[in-house]
Design an enzyme around this catalytic site. Structure first.
Site, PDB file in Angstrom:
ATOM      1  CD  GLU A 139      -2.388   1.316   2.555  1.00 28.86           C
ATOM      2  OE1 GLU A 139      -2.727   0.462   3.489  1.00 28.86           O
ATOM      3  OE2 GLU A 139      -2.558   2.491   3.088  1.00 28.86           O
ATOM      4  CB  CYS A 192      -3.029   5.552   3.524  1.00 30.77           C
ATOM      5  SG  CYS A 192      -3.676   4.576   4.962  1.00 30.77           S
TER       6      CYS A 192
HETATM    7  P1  NAP Z   1       9.503   3.986   3.470  1.00 25.77           P
HETATM    8  O1  NAP Z   1      10.558   5.037   3.232  1.00 25.77           O
HETATM    9  O2  NAP Z   1       8.744   3.481   2.364  1.00 25.77           O
HETATM   10  O3  NAP Z   1       9.529   2.975   4.589  1.00 25.77           O
HETATM   11  C1  NAP Z   1       8.795   1.685   5.034  1.00 25.77           C
HETATM   12  C2  NAP Z   1       9.582   0.473   5.221  1.00 25.77           C
HETATM   13  O4  NAP Z   1      10.194  -0.015   3.957  1.00 25.77           O
HETATM   14  C3  NAP Z   1      10.917   0.650   6.114  1.00 25.77           C
HETATM   15  O5  NAP Z   1      10.939  -0.520   6.893  1.00 25.77           O
HETATM   16  C4  NAP Z   1      11.994   1.052   5.345  1.00 25.77           C
HETATM   17  O6  NAP Z   1      13.198   0.572   5.616  1.00 25.77           O
HETATM   18  C5  NAP Z   1      11.586  -0.033   4.101  1.00 25.77           C
HETATM   19  N1  NAP Z   1      12.160   0.313   2.776  1.00 25.77           N
HETATM   20  C6  NAP Z   1      12.045   1.558   2.165  1.00 25.77           C
HETATM   21  N2  NAP Z   1      12.717   1.615   1.254  1.00 25.77           N
HETATM   22  C7  NAP Z   1      13.177   0.173   0.840  1.00 25.77           C
HETATM   23  C8  NAP Z   1      13.708  -0.209  -0.153  1.00 25.77           C
HETATM   24  N3  NAP Z   1      14.274   0.443  -1.418  1.00 25.77           N
HETATM   25  N4  NAP Z   1      13.978  -1.627  -0.167  1.00 25.77           N
HETATM   26  C9  NAP Z   1      13.812  -2.349   0.870  1.00 25.77           C
HETATM   27  N5  NAP Z   1      12.958  -1.806   1.880  1.00 25.77           N
HETATM   28  C10 NAP Z   1      12.842  -0.461   1.842  1.00 25.77           C
HETATM   29  O7  NAP Z   1       7.989   4.876   4.345  1.00 25.77           O
HETATM   30  P2  NAP Z   1       7.943   5.708   5.758  1.00 25.77           P
HETATM   31  O8  NAP Z   1       9.413   5.588   6.255  1.00 25.77           O
HETATM   32  O9  NAP Z   1       6.969   4.982   6.356  1.00 25.77           O
HETATM   33  O10 NAP Z   1       7.695   7.025   5.050  1.00 25.77           O
HETATM   34  C11 NAP Z   1       8.375   7.746   4.042  1.00 25.77           C
HETATM   35  C12 NAP Z   1       7.008   8.382   3.232  1.00 25.77           C
HETATM   36  O11 NAP Z   1       6.196   7.113   2.769  1.00 25.77           O
HETATM   37  C13 NAP Z   1       6.180   9.167   3.528  1.00 25.77           C
HETATM   38  O12 NAP Z   1       6.841  10.733   3.518  1.00 25.77           O
HETATM   39  C14 NAP Z   1       5.040   9.233   2.807  1.00 25.77           C
HETATM   40  O13 NAP Z   1       5.239   9.837   1.606  1.00 25.77           O
HETATM   41  C15 NAP Z   1       5.082   7.766   2.427  1.00 25.77           C
HETATM   42  N6  NAP Z   1       4.242   6.854   3.374  1.00 25.77           N
HETATM   43  C16 NAP Z   1       2.732   6.568   2.748  1.00 25.77           C
HETATM   44  C17 NAP Z   1       1.852   5.968   3.407  1.00 25.77           C
HETATM   45  C18 NAP Z   1       0.563   5.675   3.043  1.00 25.77           C
HETATM   46  O14 NAP Z   1      -0.132   5.020   3.632  1.00 25.77           O
HETATM   47  N7  NAP Z   1      -0.004   5.954   1.741  1.00 25.77           N
HETATM   48  C19 NAP Z   1       2.163   5.694   4.840  1.00 25.77           C
HETATM   49  C20 NAP Z   1       3.262   5.793   5.434  1.00 25.77           C
HETATM   50  C21 NAP Z   1       4.365   6.301   4.817  1.00 25.77           C
HETATM   51  P3  NAP Z   1      14.343   1.707   6.573  1.00 25.77           P
HETATM   52  O15 NAP Z   1      14.085   1.082   7.975  1.00 25.77           O
HETATM   53  O16 NAP Z   1      15.410   1.263   6.007  1.00 25.77           O
HETATM   54  O17 NAP Z   1      13.681   3.223   6.149  1.00 25.77           O
END
Ligand code: NAP
Length: 525
Positions: free
Chosen positions: A265, A302
């Site tokens: 998601e 979200c």
């Molecule tokens: P994220 O950066 O996507 O991280 C979520 C999880 O995925 C973390 O455990 C992260 O590990 C891991 N991850 C990220 N990139 C990866 C990759 N290339 N390969 C493998 N694992 C990876 O999300 P976030 O930290 O929650 O927030 C960042 C942005 O995501 C927000 O600013 C927002 O735009 C979006 N977001 C959207 C929603 C939604 O429901 N639409 C919800 C939350 C966030 P690490 O521990 O290394 O970071």
């Protein structure tokens, strides 16, 4: 309970050897103890080997035993008491009441899945008895049930440290389906994750289940997250987070010798259509409800309403003025992490600096370390249709109003939308025809269509769909909230002409599990 800073692999607490992760209190900038040394491929290997070893025994647990296990996780989480919500507040900046509500939702959803497991409908039992006399060809005995896919990797979400994290909807539905789970904890709330992980670990032990039924790893997503998804024993992935993270995991899952499904998601701007009669009759009230939904939880949902679509004119001007007043009065709230705050600021600056976008209002500036200052912006449909960047999610309390020349332009905007979790119609009786014309397009775009409500607040129930076409999710055929989420982690198996002694209990003639079945095309309850 002591928070140790360890990963949980089966029944062991394991110390990592890689770079340390520290939770940071986003409200104060304070670094929280303990440090969590990140895991490496060795820990991924160990957790996956245990999960694989647990799979056959766990997936054949009785319906009652599996349901009791889910209930026991809920009770163990409740037994942690205030320490869980206090740690959650410190690691996320979310208010205590929100964490308490989220704990209730998390435990409620585990208990919902317990009731789903007991009912056994998810087995989808189908029996087509043999027809030896059939002409021109006899039919053999054919029976079908659903079985668990295998060990599942779950990525905890940053924005729901309980309900979408270690024991959240992905974990609950995977465990309900009979899949062992390996969680990659979100680096923003490791202490909260460990507390919940230990509750699951205790429930595994108390229920006498194989230790590999659950493990919790910490570390960099790009290393252990990727290694987990690439591991041949993992058979499906549940993820909530950024579009870039989700698509990177989809690519890894597809590049495996055996590709696997990823239920990610990712991003949704949840358009709200203000239809003309409703806007004329009660624009002020709609503006009030919209501003409340937009600023709830600093907009870090979200389902946050990031786009408003309406026909230009005095009614829309009055709506923007009223919503703008409410936005101006909204207090800044602390965002979940410094990274999410930076991404929000960049998104708002992108809108503010756009030649075709006008700022209608900004909320109050904050004094905490990472405040979300709400924002309301306006543009014309033509600009929106000509610039795909205006559809990008700004994760936080900012929304963009699209002014359309007429109803045809409203429909053109609808047709150009990317996939969404939700689409909302604010409508009155006089708008029925307009809404009816829009509906076929909206059904193609979103997983949930609402009338006269707000998309924030997702009921956990049987009819909920929290999903939608890409980029809302990676697979629009499913939901990540509600009891139907269990189907993500199941697959059908057909048993042809198997002797009774070899048939699974669910498929025996006497129906010893007492589950609903489709026998020769007729439903037997
Ligand atoms: P994220 O950066 O996507 O991280 C979520 C999880 O995925 C973390 O455990 C992260 O590990 C891991 N991850 C990220 N990139 C990866 C990759 N290339 N390969 C493998 N694992 C990876 O999300 P976030 O930290 O929650 O927030 C960042 C942005 O995501 C927000 O600013 C927002 O735009 C979006 N977001 C959207 C929603 C939604 O429901 N639409 C919800 C939350 C966030 P690490 O521990 O290394 O970071």
């Amino acid at each position: 309970m002591t928070i140790s800073g360890n990963m949980l692999i089966g029944q062991q607490a394991v110390s990592g050897q890689q770079a340390e992760i520290h939770a940071v209190n986003p409200a104060t900038g304070e670094t929280l103890s303990p440090a969590y040394a990140g895991g490496s491929k060795a820990e991924v290997e160990k957790a996956c080997a245990l999960a694989e070893a647990a799979f056959d025994a766990y997936r054949e647990t009785s319906l009652e035993d599996r349901a009791t296990f889910l209930e026991s996780i809920a009770s163990e989480i409740e037994a942690i008491g205030d320490q869980l919500t206090e740690r959650g507040v410190a690691e996320t900046g979310l208010p205590e009441a929100r964490l308490q509500g989220e704990r209730g939702r998390t435990c409620g959803q585990l208990r919902l899945f317990a009731s789903v497991v007991r009912a056994g409908e998810w087995l989808d039992v189908r029996v087509d008895p043999a027809l030896p006399e059939r002409e021109p060809m006899p039919r053999v005995d054919l029976r079908q049930r659903h079985i668990a896919l295998g060990p599942v990797a779950v990525f905890g979400a940053s924005n729901f440290p309980l309900a979408f994290s270690v024991a959240g909807g992905d974990t609950a539905s995977a465990l309900a389906a009979g899949c062992p789970v390996v969680v990659k904890g979100h680096s923003a709330h490791p202490g909260t994750s460990e507390l919940v992980g230990r509750a699951i670990q205790r429930a595994v032990k108390a229920c006498g289940l194989p230790e590999g039924t659950f493990s919790l790893l910490f570390g960099s997503g790009r290393e252990i997250g990727q290694a987990l998804v690439a591991d041949p024993r993992i058979q499906a992935v549940g993820f909530t987070g950024s579009r870039s993270g989700g698509t990177a995991l989809m690519a890894t899952a597809q590049a495996r010798p055996q590709p696997i499904p990823v239920y990610a998601e990712m991003s949704s701007i949840n358009p709200v259509f203000l239809l003309p009669e409703a806007l004329k009759a009660r624009g002020d009230k709609i503006a009030e409800g919209f501003a409340a939904s937009l600023s709830m939880g600093a907009g870090q949902f979200c389902t946050n309403p990031g786009l408003v679509i309406a026909i230009e004119g005095p009614e829309l001007d009055a709506f923007v003025a009223a919503a703008g007043e409410a936005v101006k009065g909204s207090a800044a709230q602390t965002m979940l992490t410094p990274g999410i705050h930076d991404a929000y600021e960049q998104g708002v600056n992108r809108l503010a600096g756009h030649a075709k976008v006008t700022e209608a209002a900004r909320g109050q500036a904050g004094e905490t370390a990472h405040p979300a200052q709400a924002g309301l912006f306006v543009t014309q449909a033509e600009a929106f249709l000509n610039d795909p960047a205006l559809q990008e999610e700004v994760f936080g309390s900012t929304s963009l109003v699209i002014a359309c020349a007429d109803v045809q332009e409203v429909r053109r905007v609808a047709a150009e939308l990317e996939g969404q979790l939700t689409i909302t119609l604010q409508m009155d009786d006089g708008d029925l025809d307009t809404a009816r014309q829009l509906l076929p397009t909206l059904e193609r775009k979103a997983g949930r269509i609402l009338a006269n409500g707000w998309p924030t607040g997702v009921e956990v129930c049987h009819a909920m769909v929290h999903g939608g076409p890409y980029p809302a999710t990676s697979d629009s055929r499913t939901t990540s909230v509600g009891s139907a989420a269990i189907f993500r982690f199941l697959r059908p198996v057909c048993y042809q002409a198997l002797p009774t002694g070899l048939l699974p209990e669910a498929l025996k003639d006497a129906n010893p599990l007492g589950v609903s079945r489709l026998v020769d095309g007729k439903r037997e309850v």
